[in-house]
Design a protein around this motif. Structure first.
Motif, PDB file in Angstrom:
ATOM      1  N   PHE A   8      -9.051 -93.910 -21.931  1.00 41.59           N
ATOM      2  CA  PHE A   8      -8.590 -92.692 -22.800  1.00 41.59           C
ATOM      3  C   PHE A   8      -7.312 -93.001 -23.464  1.00 41.59           C
ATOM      4  N   ASP A  10      -3.367 -92.711 -24.318  1.00 37.44           N
ATOM      5  CA  ASP A  10      -2.966 -91.507 -23.753  1.00 37.44           C
ATOM      6  C   ASP A  10      -3.795 -90.215 -24.115  1.00 37.44           C
ATOM      7  N   GLN A  12      -6.386 -87.577 -22.832  1.00 34.77           N
ATOM      8  CA  GLN A  12      -6.622 -87.271 -21.503  1.00 34.77           C
ATOM      9  C   GLN A  12      -8.028 -86.275 -21.757  1.00 34.77           C
ATOM     10  N   GLU A  15     -10.165 -81.398 -17.567  1.00 35.72           N
ATOM     11  CA  GLU A  15     -10.623 -81.282 -16.331  1.00 35.72           C
ATOM     12  C   GLU A  15     -11.154 -79.964 -16.013  1.00 35.72           C
ATOM     13  N   ILE A  24      -5.421 -81.039 -17.595  1.00 31.61           N
ATOM     14  CA  ILE A  24      -5.446 -81.891 -18.396  1.00 31.61           C
ATOM     15  C   ILE A  24      -4.796 -83.187 -17.633  1.00 31.61           C
ATOM     16  N   GLY A  25      -5.485 -84.305 -17.299  1.00 36.19           N
ATOM     17  CA  GLY A  25      -4.709 -85.269 -16.623  1.00 36.19           C
ATOM     18  C   GLY A  25      -4.184 -84.926 -15.306  1.00 36.19           C
ATOM     19  N   THR A  35      -3.778 -81.431 -27.326  1.00 35.61           N
ATOM     20  CA  THR A  35      -4.150 -82.858 -26.448  1.00 35.61           C
ATOM     21  C   THR A  35      -4.948 -83.840 -27.320  1.00 35.61           C
ATOM     22  N   GLY A  39      -1.031 -87.673 -26.357  1.00 34.54           N
ATOM     23  CA  GLY A  39      -0.794 -87.094 -25.199  1.00 34.54           C
ATOM     24  C   GLY A  39      -0.935 -85.513 -25.308  1.00 34.54           C
ATOM     25  N   THR A  40      -0.690 -84.836 -24.335  1.00 35.45           N
ATOM     26  CA  THR A  40      -0.579 -83.665 -24.327  1.00 35.45           C
ATOM     27  C   THR A  40       0.574 -82.733 -24.303  1.00 35.45           C
ATOM     28  N   ASN A 101     -14.289 -83.509 -24.888  1.00 41.65           N
ATOM     29  CA  ASN A 101     -14.550 -84.749 -23.796  1.00 41.65           C
ATOM     30  C   ASN A 101     -15.590 -85.552 -24.121  1.00 41.65           C
TER      31      ASN A 101
END
Length: 117
Positions: A8, A10, A12, A15, A24-25, A35, A39-40, A101
């Motif tokens: 992935f 950076d 993520q 979830e 997330i992550g 995200t 990154g987020t 996803n």
């Protein structure tokens, strides 16, 4: 069956999510969030096109989760993104999480902006 390891970088996967938050992550983030490859981070919502425009060189498509239900994106948000050449798809946040996803697992250049359910 062939199994591929997913990397992935950076970015993520989502979830989980619930009323007012996203996971997330391994981190729970309350409120709206962005995200993707960089990154987020939290997001100011539909009034914040500038943060999304910064993703232009990193992504091919941006999914925008509009909350529990599908909603029309405001022109002040949609027009600058389209003019910048960013593909934009609006959908309910749960559907946007699932779609993001799947495409992320395929190694696609995607980002996700979410309004909580």
């Amino acid at each position: 069956m062939r199994l591929n390891e997913i990397v992935f970088t950076d970015a993520q996967p989502i979830e989980g999510y619930g009323p007012g938050f996203f996971r997330i992550g391994g981190q729970v983030i309350e409120g709206a969030v962005i995200t993707g490859p960089a990154g987020t981070q939290t997001w100011a919502g539909f009034e914040d096109a500038g943060t999304l425009l910064e993703l232009k060189e990193q992504i091919d498509v941006l999914f925008i989760g509009t909350g529990a239900d599908v909603a029309h994106l405001p022109d002040d948000l949609l027009n600058p993104l389209q003019e910048a050449g960013i593909g934009v798809e609006a959908m309910a946040s749960p559907a946007a999480c699932r779609t993001y996803n799947v495409l992320l697992s395929e190694g696609r250049r995607v980002a996700l902006a979410l309004i909580p359910v």
